[in-house]
Design a protein around this motif. Sequence first.
Motif, PDB file in Angstrom:
ATOM      1  N   SER A 181       1.096  -0.951  -0.277  1.00 13.54           N
ATOM      2  CA  SER A 181       0.042   0.003  -0.160  1.00 13.54           C
ATOM      3  C   SER A 181       0.773   1.304   0.073  1.00 13.54           C
ATOM      4  CB  SER A 181      -0.879  -0.104   1.222  1.00 13.54           C
ATOM      5  OG  SER A 181      -0.040   0.771   2.493  1.00 13.54           O
ATOM      6  N   LEU A 221      -2.477   4.713   3.340  1.00 16.10           N
ATOM      7  CA  LEU A 221      -3.379   3.571   3.250  1.00 16.10           C
ATOM      8  C   LEU A 221      -2.984   2.292   4.382  1.00 16.10           C
ATOM      9  CD1 LEU A 221      -4.814   3.604  -0.060  1.00 16.10           C
ATOM     10  CD2 LEU A 221      -5.677   4.845   1.785  1.00 16.10           C
ATOM     11  N   GLN A 233      -5.691   1.210   6.465  1.00  9.46           N
ATOM     12  CA  GLN A 233      -7.060   1.461   6.082  1.00  9.46           C
ATOM     13  C   GLN A 233      -7.511   0.012   6.438  1.00  9.46           C
ATOM     14  OE1 GLN A 233      -7.624   1.182   1.772  1.00  9.46           O
ATOM     15  NE2 GLN A 233      -8.894   2.954   1.817  1.00  9.46           N
ATOM     16  N   ASP A 277      -6.620   4.654  11.876  1.00 11.68           N
ATOM     17  CA  ASP A 277      -8.230   4.189  11.442  1.00 11.68           C
ATOM     18  C   ASP A 277      -8.530   3.088  12.539  1.00 11.68           C
ATOM     19  OD1 ASP A 277     -10.358   3.917   9.796  1.00 11.68           O
ATOM     20  OD2 ASP A 277      -9.619   2.630   8.234  1.00 11.68           O
TER      21      ASP A 277
END
Length: 293
Positions: free
Chosen positions: A89, A93, A96, A150
């Motif tokens: 990635s 991200l 993520q 996240d």
Amino acid sequence: MQVILHAGVHQTDEDRLLKCLLRNAQDWRHEGVAIPGPSRYRRLLADVIHKLGEEPPAPDTRDVVLDSMLAEDPDEVKRLILSNENFFSVPKLAFQGGTVYRRAEQRLATMRRIFEGDEISLFLGLRDPATFLPAVHAATPQEDFLDLMDGVDPMQFRWSELILRLRADAPEMPITLWCNEDTPLIWGEVIRRMAGIPLGRKITGAFDLFSSIISPEGMQRFRAFLKENPTVNEAQKRRVMLAFLDKYALEEEIEEELDLPGWDEAYVDMLTEVYEEDIARIAEIEGVTLVTP
């Protein structure tokens, strides 16, 4: 063909490993080791993997990819080395969906389909979350650290979870790991393992990272020691390197400033302690080679 994939992790070597490999590429070419420049494959592989998704590749995909990557005849290549820290990635991200590199298995599975019949080996340098997480955050456009994570609690983050996922998805794939904190001491061994050459063979750039964290005087004295003691083995050499670091280390190159809200010294120490315990667990995972000083 053996396909060696170095996939980061982010903020570990900043392409210095690939640059060192490329400096030796000509010497190893006659042994069937191919090290293409990154412009020949990074965008290409990303596009092919994105386009394929979970679909099977066309029968000629491997041939097309190799013809684009290689300057030499693919039939003469026994070992292909590819390096891309963004393979799993891009940094923003990395977490993520609340999971580190959640597409890692999918992208590796697509690589295995492209290179069906070849042996793919994965190489990863890991890094203490106490420095890895701030470094990745600094490399992203997110202003809020929580947006990057996240939902992942730094104290619950474990590299072993990623490695166990990869082992479960591809139990036949060898994985070679090392700690970024050890890299200056084991740089030459990591390079040799990736190239598949004897661990005692002389290479160009074996002390590139070591020279970046030690004073010029210390490096001069270290090279003089090697010249005077040409038969020292790797274990002895690393003990000498540690001794030279004690006396000649460049503190500004070793110390890292951590600037994240709520991260006091005690918190950082706890993250490092958890990391060290996690590395010990990783060392016990079947199919994993952990390179240590």
